[in-house]
Design an enzyme around this catalytic site. Structure first.
Site, PDB file in Angstrom:
ATOM      1  N   ASN A  13     -10.272   0.120  -0.060  1.00 21.42           N
ATOM      2  CA  ASN A  13      -8.806  -0.191  -0.060  1.00 21.42           C
ATOM      3  C   ASN A  13      -8.357  -0.646  -1.211  1.00 21.42           C
ATOM      4  O   ASN A  13      -8.137  -1.710  -1.500  1.00 21.42           O
ATOM      5  CB  ASN A  13      -8.528  -0.739   1.078  1.00 21.42           C
ATOM      6  CG  ASN A  13      -6.787  -0.802   1.475  1.00 21.42           C
ATOM      7  OD1 ASN A  13      -6.230  -0.553   0.366  1.00 21.42           O
ATOM      8  ND2 ASN A  13      -6.362  -1.582   2.381  1.00 21.42           N
ATOM      9  N   HIS A  63      -3.142   6.777   2.688  1.00 21.42           N
ATOM     10  CA  HIS A  63      -3.654   5.650   2.099  1.00 21.42           C
ATOM     11  C   HIS A  63      -5.067   5.187   2.632  1.00 21.42           C
ATOM     12  O   HIS A  63      -5.231   5.495   3.909  1.00 21.42           O
ATOM     13  CB  HIS A  63      -2.805   4.758   2.568  1.00 21.42           C
ATOM     14  CG  HIS A  63      -3.136   3.246   2.198  1.00 21.42           C
ATOM     15  ND1 HIS A  63      -3.583   2.703   1.044  1.00 21.42           N
ATOM     16  CD2 HIS A  63      -3.287   2.280   3.239  1.00 21.42           C
ATOM     17  CE1 HIS A  63      -4.077   1.408   1.137  1.00 21.42           C
ATOM     18  NE2 HIS A  63      -3.708   1.188   2.360  1.00 21.42           N
ATOM     19  N   CYS A  71       0.819  -1.185  -0.093  1.00 20.81           N
ATOM     20  CA  CYS A  71      -0.037  -0.034  -0.107  1.00 20.81           C
ATOM     21  C   CYS A  71       0.739   1.255   0.069  1.00 20.81           C
ATOM     22  O   CYS A  71       0.267   2.425  -0.319  1.00 20.81           O
ATOM     23  CB  CYS A  71      -1.096   0.070   1.129  1.00 20.81           C
ATOM     24  SG  CYS A  71      -2.072  -1.545   1.334  1.00 20.81           S
TER      25      CYS A  71
END
Ligand code: UT7
Length: 328
Positions: A282, A252, A112
């Site tokens: 996500n 993020h 990520c």
């Protein structure tokens, strides 16, 4: 050292919207649980386009917005945990699709934090004079490595891509401060997805391997709440800035509760964090550039605004970039 600035952004997400109630038909879950525990309402899931296709579409948008010729691009760096193939890299596939014939191309694996790492690499190549124009991409098709029978992970993730064009700048400096780090010792198992096991004619035992994402949600949660403030404090300190100087933080997009907790630690209102998690879930390396491009398209960013991008994820990896926006 040369100065570096972002001259254009782009993004792309697949058309297919999958809502929380759609997921309740696949696993034992419901909209109330997913919304209240994460902030996610829906996500985009590909119906066939792979990571290179999403990357290419985001890249073409960024190239158009930056008003450059693809032949000007010296370097293409793609941050992804879900490439089309081991070989060639996603970046090489994108190069062919966009006609960036003069570029050197490679992928980086930082989960990520992939976009923050890619942005850092691109910035260093320009600072040292090796490149003038760099295309950085964060892109994922996580849906192909998700265990669709595991309700504790499959409700969280989505597919998407975002891109930015970096360019050498004579006078202005848009990339003000960068901080990155990794911790492969503590927590490598918190978020994992196996590649292929060792197999060859000289061994008999072959490990079973499912190539699916496994996660210790609570551990990643705790890590996120601590590392976001640390990364932000670090880039502010490097540049002698305070949080009051920052217009937006683009984090993020993993969980709204992680952001609320990080905001509390930083003693700021959560509103300073730009969120679009509700619409995309996500998207790992894609989440920051997807949000950044959305902000640019909405007209939220103006020349001179200071913003911080901050990422964290599997590895463990983490990092932040303090940027002065240079696009009118
Ligand atoms: O990019 C970085 C990658 N990942 C992350 O950032 C994820 C970070 N972690 C998280 O976001 C949270 O830990 C989760 C959202 C994954 C989980 O939230 P939680 O508050 O830590 O829930 P939990 O794992 O403690 O589960 C609570 C309950 C459990 O049931 P019991 O044992 O209390 O009866 C789970 O089985 O919720 C259950 N549960 C669900 N229920 C309905 C777990 N997933 C679901 C679900 N729907 N999708």
């Amino acid at each position: 050292m040369n100065n570096v600035k972002i001259i254009g952004t782009g993004s792309y997400a697949p058309d297919r919207i999958v809502t929380n109630s759609d997921l309740s038909e696949i696993v034992d879950t419901n909209d109330e649980w997913i919304s209240s525990r994460t902030g996610i309402k829906e996500r985009r899931i590909t119906t066939g386009e792979d990571t290179s296709v999403l990357s290419t579409k985001a890249a073409l948008e960024a190239i158009k917005n930056a008003n450059i010729d693809p032949l000007e691009i010296d370097l293409v760096v793609v941050g992804t945990a879900s490439p089309d193939k081991f070989i060639p890299s996603t970046a090489c596939i994108v190069q062919a699709e966009i006609g960036a014939e003069n570029a050197t191309c490679f992928d980086i694996a930082a989960a990520c934090s992939g976009f923050v790492y890619a942005l850092n690499i691109g910035t260093q190549f320009i600072k040292t004079g090796q490149c003038k124009t760099v295309l950085v991409i964060g892109a994922e098709v996580l849906s192909k490595i998700i265990d669709w029978s595991d309700r504790s992970t499959c409700v969280l993730f989505g597919d998407g891509a975002g891109a930015a064009i970096l360019q050498r700048s004579q006078d202005e400096n848009g990339i003000l401060s960068i901080y990155t780090g990794s911790d492969g010792r503590n927590g490598a198992e918190f978020l994992a997805c196996s590649a292929v096991p060792v197999r060859n004619p000289f061994i008999t035992a072959v490990e079973k391997n499912d190539n699916i994402v496994t996660m210790s949600g609570k551990d990643i949660f705790r890590f996120g709440t601590k590392i976001i403030p640390k990364c932000i404090d670090q880039v502010l300190e490097n540049q002698d800035c305070t949080i009051e100087d920052i217009k937006y933080i683009v984090p993020h997009q993993a969980n709204m509760r992680i952001i609320d907790s990080a905001a509390k630690r930083l003693e700021i209102h959560s509103d300073k964090f730009y969120m679009n998690l509700d619409k995309y879930g996500n998207t790992s390396a894609a989440s920051i550039p997807l949000a950044l491009d959305e902000m640019a398209r909405k007209g939220l960013l103006h020349r001179g605004d200071k913003i911080i991008l901050v990422g964290f994820g599997g590895g463990l990896t983490f990092g932040a970039v303090l940027i002065e926006w240079m696009i009118d």
